[in-house]
Design a protein around this motif. Structure first.
Motif, short mmCIF file in Angstrom:
data_model
loop_
_atom_site.label_atom_id
_atom_site.label_comp_id
_atom_site.label_asym_id
_atom_site.label_seq_id
_atom_site.Cartn_x
_atom_site.Cartn_y
_atom_site.Cartn_z
N GLU A 158 13.16 46.14 42.03
CA GLU A 158 13.73 46.76 40.84
C GLU A 158 14.62 45.79 40.06
O GLU A 158 15.06 46.10 38.96
N LYS A 159 14.93 44.64 40.66
CA LYS A 159 15.82 43.65 40.07
C LYS A 159 17.19 44.27 39.73
O LYS A 159 17.66 44.22 38.61
N ILE A 160 17.79 44.84 40.78
CA ILE A 160 19.13 45.42 40.67
C ILE A 160 20.03 44.70 41.67
O ILE A 160 19.71 44.61 42.85
N ALA A 161 21.15 44.18 41.18
CA ALA A 161 22.13 43.49 42.02
C ALA A 161 23.42 44.31 42.02
O ALA A 161 23.93 44.68 40.96
N VAL A 162 23.92 44.59 43.23
CA VAL A 162 25.13 45.41 43.37
C VAL A 162 26.21 44.56 44.03
O VAL A 162 25.98 43.92 45.06
N PHE A 163 27.39 44.56 43.42
CA PHE A 163 28.54 43.85 43.97
C PHE A 163 29.63 44.86 44.32
O PHE A 163 29.92 45.76 43.53
N CYS A 164 30.22 44.71 45.49
CA CYS A 164 31.35 45.53 45.95
C CYS A 164 32.58 44.64 45.84
O CYS A 164 32.80 43.78 46.69
N ASP A 165 33.36 44.84 44.80
CA ASP A 165 34.49 43.96 44.52
C ASP A 165 35.80 44.54 45.04
O ASP A 165 36.17 45.66 44.69
N SER A 166 36.49 43.76 45.85
CA SER A 166 37.82 44.20 46.31
C SER A 166 38.82 43.96 45.19
O SER A 166 38.70 43.02 44.41
N GLU A 167 39.81 44.83 45.14
CA GLU A 167 40.77 44.78 44.04
C GLU A 167 41.57 43.48 44.04
O GLU A 167 41.83 42.92 42.98
N PHE A 168 41.98 43.01 45.20
CA PHE A 168 42.81 41.81 45.24
C PHE A 168 42.05 40.58 44.78
O PHE A 168 42.47 39.89 43.85
N TRP A 169 40.92 40.28 45.39
CA TRP A 169 40.22 39.03 45.13
C TRP A 169 39.55 38.98 43.77
O TRP A 169 39.28 37.90 43.24
N HIS A 170 39.26 40.14 43.19
CA HIS A 170 38.53 40.16 41.92
C HIS A 170 39.39 40.60 40.74
O HIS A 170 38.88 40.78 39.64
N GLY A 171 40.69 40.79 40.95
CA GLY A 171 41.63 40.97 39.85
C GLY A 171 41.64 42.33 39.19
O GLY A 171 41.77 42.41 37.97
N HIS A 172 41.54 43.38 39.96
CA HIS A 172 41.62 44.72 39.38
C HIS A 172 42.99 44.92 38.73
O HIS A 172 44.01 44.58 39.32
N ASP A 173 43.00 45.45 37.52
CA ASP A 173 44.25 45.71 36.78
C ASP A 173 45.10 44.44 36.72
O ASP A 173 46.30 44.45 36.97
N TRP A 174 44.45 43.35 36.37
CA TRP A 174 45.03 42.02 36.52
C TRP A 174 46.30 41.79 35.70
O TRP A 174 47.25 41.18 36.18
N GLU A 175 46.32 42.24 34.47
CA GLU A 175 47.48 41.96 33.63
C GLU A 175 48.76 42.53 34.24
O GLU A 175 49.82 41.94 34.11
N ARG A 176 48.66 43.64 34.91
CA ARG A 176 49.83 44.22 35.59
C ARG A 176 50.04 43.57 36.94
O ARG A 176 51.16 43.22 37.32
N ARG A 177 48.98 43.38 37.70
CA ARG A 177 49.10 42.90 39.09
C ARG A 177 49.53 41.45 39.21
O ARG A 177 50.17 41.08 40.19
N LYS A 178 49.18 40.61 38.25
CA LYS A 178 49.52 39.20 38.41
C LYS A 178 51.03 38.96 38.40
O LYS A 178 51.51 37.95 38.89
N LYS A 179 51.78 39.94 37.91
CA LYS A 179 53.24 39.83 37.94
C LYS A 179 53.80 40.15 39.32
O LYS A 179 54.98 39.89 39.58
N ASP A 180 52.97 40.70 40.21
CA ASP A 180 53.42 41.06 41.55
C ASP A 180 53.54 39.86 42.49
O ASP A 180 54.17 39.97 43.53
N PHE A 181 52.94 38.74 42.14
CA PHE A 181 52.99 37.57 43.01
C PHE A 181 54.38 36.97 42.97
O PHE A 181 54.86 36.55 41.92
N LYS A 182 55.00 36.92 44.12
CA LYS A 182 56.36 36.38 44.20
C LYS A 182 56.37 34.93 44.68
O LYS A 182 57.27 34.18 44.35
N SER A 183 55.38 34.56 45.46
CA SER A 183 55.33 33.18 45.96
C SER A 183 53.98 32.57 45.60
O SER A 183 52.98 33.27 45.44
#
Length: 144
Positions: free
Chosen positions: A56-81
């Motif tokens: 069928e030529k269908i590719a499915v990706f299961c993306d974890s929130e941390f490694w793939h940047g879910h809600d990135w604009e808010r989350r990138k401020k959470d990194f302290k180190s």
């Protein structure tokens, strides 16, 4: 400053799975239970998708929130180190995701990406979305 020694950090990073994560296994089991057969971590196409329906030529990706940047604009401020390491790393992962999606689409694939939280909370809806894509591709390719 990192709270772990270099050896502890190395062990932690080595323990991160790049295949057969909980979200992947959960989704694969649900699809298999419904009678769908697929390839997992398919290396013959760009991006090594988690699940591929080759005919069928269908590719499915299961993306974890941390490694793939879910809600990135808010989350990138959470990194302290080590912001100088983590922010570019995750932004590059996000860029690579876009590149892989574009490449696969140019090769005629339908690309479906699901966040891990959605797979956990809305598994039936995710499976339904994949089923719909399969049905559409079957009608396009003249299959049953």
């Amino acid at each position: 400053m990192d709270k772990h020694t270099p050896e502890q950090r190395r062990r932690n990073m080595q323990a991160v799975k790049n295949k057969d994560s909980q979200i992947e296994v959960t989704l694969r089991r649900a699809l298999y239970h419904k009678g769908y057969r697929y390839r997992k971590n398919y290396t013959k196409i760009t991006g090594k998708p988690d699940i591929v329906f080759t005919k069928e030529k269908i590719a499915v990706f299961c993306d974890s929130e941390f490694w793939h940047g879910h809600d990135w604009e808010r989350r990138k401020k959470d990194f302290k180190s080590r912001q100088d390491f983590w922010i570019p790393k995750i932004e590059r992962n996000m860029e690579r995701d876009r590149e892989v999606t574009a490449q696969l689409e140019s090769e005629g694939y339908v690309v479906l990406r699901f966040w891990g939280k959605r797979i956990k909370k809305e598994l039936d809806a995710v499976v339904d979305e994949i089923e719909q894509a399969i049905l559409i591709r079957h009608s396009e390719f003249g299959r049953r």
